[in-house]
Motif scaffolding. Structure first.
Motif, mmCIF file in Angstrom:
data_model
loop_
_atom_site.group_PDB
_atom_site.id
_atom_site.type_symbol
_atom_site.label_atom_id
_atom_site.label_comp_id
_atom_site.label_asym_id
_atom_site.label_seq_id
_atom_site.Cartn_x
_atom_site.Cartn_y
_atom_site.Cartn_z
ATOM 1 N N GLY A 188 37.846 39.451 38.081
ATOM 2 C CA GLY A 188 39.284 39.546 38.228
ATOM 3 C C GLY A 188 39.821 38.582 39.257
ATOM 4 O O GLY A 188 39.084 37.859 39.931
ATOM 5 N N THR A 248 43.389 38.263 42.121
ATOM 6 C CA THR A 248 44.546 38.908 42.729
ATOM 7 C C THR A 248 45.287 37.904 43.599
ATOM 8 O O THR A 248 44.662 37.120 44.314
ATOM 9 C CB THR A 248 44.114 40.097 43.611
ATOM 10 O OG1 THR A 248 43.358 41.027 42.831
ATOM 11 C CG2 THR A 248 45.327 40.807 44.195
ATOM 12 N N ILE A 301 40.992 45.926 30.272
ATOM 13 C CA ILE A 301 41.707 45.028 31.171
ATOM 14 C C ILE A 301 42.680 45.867 31.989
ATOM 15 O O ILE A 301 43.394 46.711 31.439
ATOM 16 C CB ILE A 301 42.463 43.944 30.393
ATOM 17 C CG1 ILE A 301 41.480 43.054 29.631
ATOM 18 C CG2 ILE A 301 43.303 43.092 31.333
ATOM 19 C CD1 ILE A 301 42.157 41.992 28.786
ATOM 20 N N HIS A 315 42.114 42.656 36.287
ATOM 21 C CA HIS A 315 40.696 42.936 36.402
ATOM 22 C C HIS A 315 40.112 43.205 35.021
ATOM 23 O O HIS A 315 40.760 43.864 34.190
ATOM 24 C CB HIS A 315 40.454 44.144 37.317
ATOM 25 C CG HIS A 315 41.106 44.013 38.668
ATOM 26 N ND1 HIS A 315 40.472 43.462 39.750
ATOM 27 C CD2 HIS A 315 42.365 44.355 39.082
ATOM 28 C CE1 HIS A 315 41.300 43.469 40.791
ATOM 29 N NE2 HIS A 315 42.461 44.007 40.414
#
Length: 385
Positions: A156, A158, A353, A382
């Protein structure tokens, strides 16, 4: 004695943490609680059976009248699968939320279909034989991945915004990792066990720099063992972790590198009293560490909510909070909160997901900077493999 200014700043951070957690939890409870006004939640067995039938028809173009779902176990007859790839079918069905095991019977479909007929008539159901022995490379995980633990292996990325931080403001965090079960077996009728390996890499990039400089890289690799008994599950891990400062960080900021690495172990025990609720707790110990004065003990606890209903497109609201305390930081809590939507679809790489809003307050979990207190809000995507 703590300076008054520092104390006031810490109190402000604590208030902001509480307000953020309460707001995110309240929003998630409204989403989950509103399910009753939208549509009644299906029973667990009916949900699993319907979901499994839809996957078989859409992904494998087969109709399986022998399919039965009961208490997290799906059974179906091999003769109903036609030319479908049996391991692929087992893997796809094993990823359905709530499914603990998939059994493909090598008997005529009528034998399994008799179970449906018996259930409809109210007669006792015929016994369904279970395949004995050990499964190699089984589908799914007995201990479901944690939603809010910032260092749980996953894929993932961020984008984070740091509050009142003199060093960072906009940062991209990238994660590459997974947990892979190698073997799975049973002890008696209801206890399952599993063993496998896990690995992860976490990178931090400064988005405010000219070339998005690499700040830090953390690596983890090890093995794990899992047990599951009804609503209870537990996992124990042994691993090596090391952290490496980015070259640009050293050159541009002249930051002193810390040789931060260790071997350790940790464990979590989880309980799922309801279909939509999971709570867990545990701790860890480091048995070899550099620098040598790093304190070895840690504690963890958390909780998760998963809506029993989905929005259009199989989007499921989820929420997780993870709190960790370390002896190294005088047991001050590190609070991680994540909330958002999970896409459950075998059509998307056959995986889940998650699109999550993330909030963190506490000592940084990025290895080289473990002494820094940080607070950030982020938006991440993610992939659960």
């Amino acid at each position: 004695m703590i300076p008054r200014a520092a104390s006031a700043a810490q109190e402000e951070r604590n208030v902001r943490t509480r307000e953020t957690v309460v707001a995110m939890l309240g929003a998630m409870l409204l989403l989950i609680g509103g399910a009753g006004s939208v549509d009644a939640a299906p029973t667990a067995d009916a949900y699993v059976a319907g979901y499994a039938a839809a996957i078989l028809e859409r992904e494998f173009r087969v109709s399986v009248p022998s399919l039965v779902a009961r208490d997290g176990v799906i059974t179906l007859a091999a003769s109903d699968l036609a030319r479908a790839d049996q391991p692929a079918v087992e893997a796809a069905l094993g990823r359905i939320r709530g499914v603990r095991r998939v059994i493909v019977l090598s008997v005529p479909s009528a034998a399994a279909g008799a179970s449906n007929a018996a259930r409809a008539s109210g007669d006792p159901e015929p016994a369904i034989p279970e395949a004995p022995g050990i499964e190699v490379l089984p589908a799914g995980l007995l201990f479901r991945p944690l939603i809010a633990d910032p260092r749980w292996p996953a894929f993932g990325t961020t984008v984070r915004h740091y509050f009142d931080d003199k060093k960072w403001e906009s940062v991209a965090a990238v994660a590459l990792g997974d947990m892979m079960p190698i073997v799975r077996g049973r002890i008696g009728e209801s206890l399952q066990w599993e063993a496998g390996v896990h690995a992860g890499v976490w990178g931090l990039f400064d988005m405010d720099s000219e070339s998005s400089d690499l700040i830090n890289m953390d690596y983890i690799v090890g093995g794990f063992g899992t047990l599951r008994w009804g609503p209870w599950s537990g996992i124990a891990r042994v691993f090596h972790r090391s952290a490496h400062l980015g070259d640009e960080e050293i050159l541009r900021r002249q930051t002193t590198r810390v040789n931060f690495s260790y071997e350790g172990t940790d464990a979590r025990v989880a309980y799922e009293p309801l279909e939509w609720l999971r709570v867990y707790g545990g701790g860890g110990y480091i048995f070899r560490v550099e620098p040598k004065n790093y304190a070895p003990w840690s504690l963890a606890l958390g909780g998760e909510l998963r809506s029993t209903w989905t929005l259009p497109g199989r989007l499921r609201p989820i929420f997780g909070v993870d709190v960790q305390s370390r002896e190294e930081h005088d047991w001050e809590p590190q609070v991680s909160v994540r909330a958002g939507l999970e896409l459950e679809s075998a059509a998307v790489l056959g995986r889940r997901i998650q699109l999550l809003i993330e909030y963190f307050n506490g000592h940084s979990m990025d290895g080289q900077f473990y002494t820094r207190e940080v607070e950030y809000l982020g938006l991440g995507i993610h992939f659960k493999f």
